[in-house]
Scaffold this motif. Structure first.
Motif, PDB file in Angstrom:
ATOM      1  N   GLY A   1       0.769  -1.237   0.000  1.00 48.85           N
ATOM      2  CA  GLY A   1       0.000   0.000   0.000  1.00 48.85           C
ATOM      3  C   GLY A   1       0.795   1.280   0.000  1.00 48.85           C
ATOM      4  O   GLY A   1       0.272   2.334  -0.325  1.00 48.85           O
ATOM      5  N   ARG A   2       2.056   1.229   0.416  1.00 55.38           N
ATOM      6  CA  ARG A   2       2.927   2.404   0.404  1.00 55.38           C
ATOM      7  C   ARG A   2       2.280   3.581   1.122  1.00 55.38           C
ATOM      8  O   ARG A   2       1.946   3.494   2.282  1.00 55.38           O
ATOM      9  N   ASN A   3       2.081   4.691   0.457  1.00 57.89           N
ATOM     10  CA  ASN A   3       1.506   5.893   1.085  1.00 57.89           C
ATOM     11  C   ASN A   3      -0.021   5.900   1.085  1.00 57.89           C
ATOM     12  O   ASN A   3      -0.634   6.820   1.620  1.00 57.89           O
ATOM     13  N   ALA A   4      -0.644   4.892   0.479  1.00 60.85           N
ATOM     14  CA  ALA A   4      -2.101   4.846   0.409  1.00 60.85           C
ATOM     15  C   ALA A   4      -2.717   4.134   1.616  1.00 60.85           C
ATOM     16  O   ALA A   4      -3.928   4.014   1.700  1.00 60.85           O
ATOM     17  N   ILE A   5      -1.873   3.663   2.552  1.00 60.39           N
ATOM     18  CA  ILE A   5      -2.392   3.012   3.751  1.00 60.39           C
ATOM     19  C   ILE A   5      -2.143   3.904   4.967  1.00 60.39           C
ATOM     20  O   ILE A   5      -1.331   4.822   4.917  1.00 60.39           O
ATOM     21  N   SER A   6      -2.830   3.609   6.048  1.00 62.04           N
ATOM     22  CA  SER A   6      -2.703   4.419   7.263  1.00 62.04           C
ATOM     23  C   SER A   6      -1.360   4.160   7.944  1.00 62.04           C
ATOM     24  O   SER A   6      -0.703   3.146   7.704  1.00 62.04           O
TER      25      SER A   6
ATOM     26  N   PHE B   1      10.582  -8.654  -5.749  1.00 58.02           N
ATOM     27  CA  PHE B   1       9.831  -8.797  -6.996  1.00 58.02           C
ATOM     28  C   PHE B   1       8.474  -8.085  -6.942  1.00 58.02           C
ATOM     29  O   PHE B   1       8.030  -7.527  -7.957  1.00 58.02           O
ATOM     30  N   LEU B   2       7.841  -8.070  -5.783  1.00 59.18           N
ATOM     31  CA  LEU B   2       6.596  -7.304  -5.650  1.00 59.18           C
ATOM     32  C   LEU B   2       6.853  -5.811  -5.829  1.00 59.18           C
ATOM     33  O   LEU B   2       6.032  -5.092  -6.396  1.00 59.18           O
ATOM     34  N   THR B   3       8.008  -5.342  -5.358  1.00 56.83           N
ATOM     35  CA  THR B   3       8.373  -3.928  -5.517  1.00 56.83           C
ATOM     36  C   THR B   3       8.483  -3.565  -6.990  1.00 56.83           C
ATOM     37  O   THR B   3       7.970  -2.532  -7.422  1.00 56.83           O
ATOM     38  N   ILE B   4       9.146  -4.406  -7.754  1.00 59.19           N
ATOM     39  CA  ILE B   4       9.278  -4.155  -9.199  1.00 59.19           C
ATOM     40  C   ILE B   4       7.890  -4.042  -9.833  1.00 59.19           C
ATOM     41  O   ILE B   4       7.619  -3.119 -10.609  1.00 59.19           O
ATOM     42  N   SER B   5       6.993  -4.950  -9.472  1.00 53.22           N
ATOM     43  CA  SER B   5       5.632  -4.917  -9.999  1.00 53.22           C
ATOM     44  C   SER B   5       4.913  -3.635  -9.598  1.00 53.22           C
ATOM     45  O   SER B   5       4.268  -2.981 -10.436  1.00 53.22           O
TER      46      SER B   5
ATOM     47  N   VAL C   1       6.213  -0.743  -8.789  1.00 54.52           N
ATOM     48  CA  VAL C   1       6.817   0.416  -9.452  1.00 54.52           C
ATOM     49  C   VAL C   1       6.240   0.567 -10.858  1.00 54.52           C
ATOM     50  O   VAL C   1       5.884   1.659 -11.287  1.00 54.52           O
ATOM     51  N   PHE C   2       6.125  -0.543 -11.571  1.00 52.02           N
ATOM     52  CA  PHE C   2       5.583  -0.470 -12.930  1.00 52.02           C
ATOM     53  C   PHE C   2       4.097  -0.097 -12.930  1.00 52.02           C
ATOM     54  O   PHE C   2       3.635   0.590 -13.829  1.00 52.02           O
ATOM     55  N   LYS C   3       3.366  -0.521 -11.909  1.00 49.80           N
ATOM     56  CA  LYS C   3       1.944  -0.177 -11.808  1.00 49.80           C
ATOM     57  C   LYS C   3       1.735   1.215 -11.219  1.00 49.80           C
ATOM     58  O   LYS C   3       0.647   1.762 -11.308  1.00 49.80           O
ATOM     59  N   ARG C   4       2.784   1.754 -10.574  1.00 52.08           N
ATOM     60  CA  ARG C   4       2.746   3.074  -9.932  1.00 52.08           C
ATOM     61  C   ARG C   4       1.612   3.185  -8.920  1.00 52.08           C
ATOM     62  O   ARG C   4       0.844   4.142  -8.909  1.00 52.08           O
ATOM     63  N   GLU C   5       1.535   2.203  -8.043  1.00 57.90           N
ATOM     64  CA  GLU C   5       0.479   2.150  -7.038  1.00 57.90           C
ATOM     65  C   GLU C   5       0.943   2.725  -5.706  1.00 57.90           C
ATOM     66  O   GLU C   5       2.093   2.566  -5.315  1.00 57.90           O
ATOM     67  N   GLY C   6       0.022   3.385  -4.990  1.00 55.54           N
ATOM     68  CA  GLY C   6       0.249   3.816  -3.621  1.00 55.54           C
ATOM     69  C   GLY C   6       1.244   4.946  -3.441  1.00 55.54           C
ATOM     70  O   GLY C   6       1.772   5.146  -2.358  1.00 55.54           O
TER      71      GLY C   6
END
Length: 191
Positions: free
Chosen positions: A134-139, A164-168, A170-175
């Motif tokens: 979630g990065r910055n999109a979570i509490s 590997f989840l990080t790479i994914s 980054v490409f999706k630019r989520e959170g």
């Protein structure tokens, strides 16, 4: 260390291009951002990131809000997580690792619960379990729960999964941003 050196050698040309691009976008006021953060066992260090915002100030000399200082180049660099790559130098210096809880500001230390402070039992990372969930999109509360979960479950295979989840992500630019800010709101305690 060898892996980090190989990564730096591989992405070196790209880092040079980004450095020049930010130099002009930031109106020649600097390319790197240094900030005191808290590492393993509460030790302070200076984190290194690419500077994605200008130093524009209001009439009273206070920095303008992040949204007004974030340049278009900075927005791209941040959305692709390129701004985090200079932290590889922190990894080489032994202040950070590739994977672990993100290093936070010193002023947050007195605000942590006993459980939350456990995030400092391991070296902070460029990416971590909270970033891939979630990065910055979570509490803040959820971030700390993920950080402590990581501390309790740390393993080589978990680190590989996070990498590997990080790479994914980054490409999706989520959170990248929270619901109310282009970055993340400050942590104000556990109210």
């Amino acid at each position: 260390m060898v892996i980090v050196l190989l990564i730096l050698l591989t992405i070196g040309p790209m880092l040079l291009v980004v450095t020049l691009w930010l130099y002009f976008a930031n109106r020649k006021v600097g390319v790197f951002f240094f900030q005191t953060r808290i590492g393993k066992k509460g030790k302070e260090f200076k984190v290194i990131k690419f500077k994605t915002m200008t130093d524009k100030r209001d009439m009273e000399g206070k920095l303008l809000p992040d949204v007004e200082r974030l340049t278009s180049v900075g927005r791209f660099v941040r959305s692709t997580s390129i701004d985090e790559l200079p932290q590889l130098i922190n990894v080489l210096k032994g202040e950070m690792s590739l994977i672990g809880p993100r290093p936070l500001l010193p002023q947050y230390l007195p605000l942590y619960t006993e459980e939350q402070v456990r995030r400092h039992d391991v070296c902070p990372g460029i990416t971590g379990w909270a970033q891939v969930n979630g990065r910055n999109a979570i509490s803040w509360q959820q971030k700390f729960e993920y950080d402590v979960w990581y501390v309790d479950n740390i393993s080589f295979m978990l680190d590989v999964k996070i990498f590997f989840l990080t790479i994914s992500k980054v490409f999706k630019r989520e959170g990248i941003s929270s619901d109310t800010s282009v970055t993340m709101e400050p942590f104000n305690g556990n109210n």
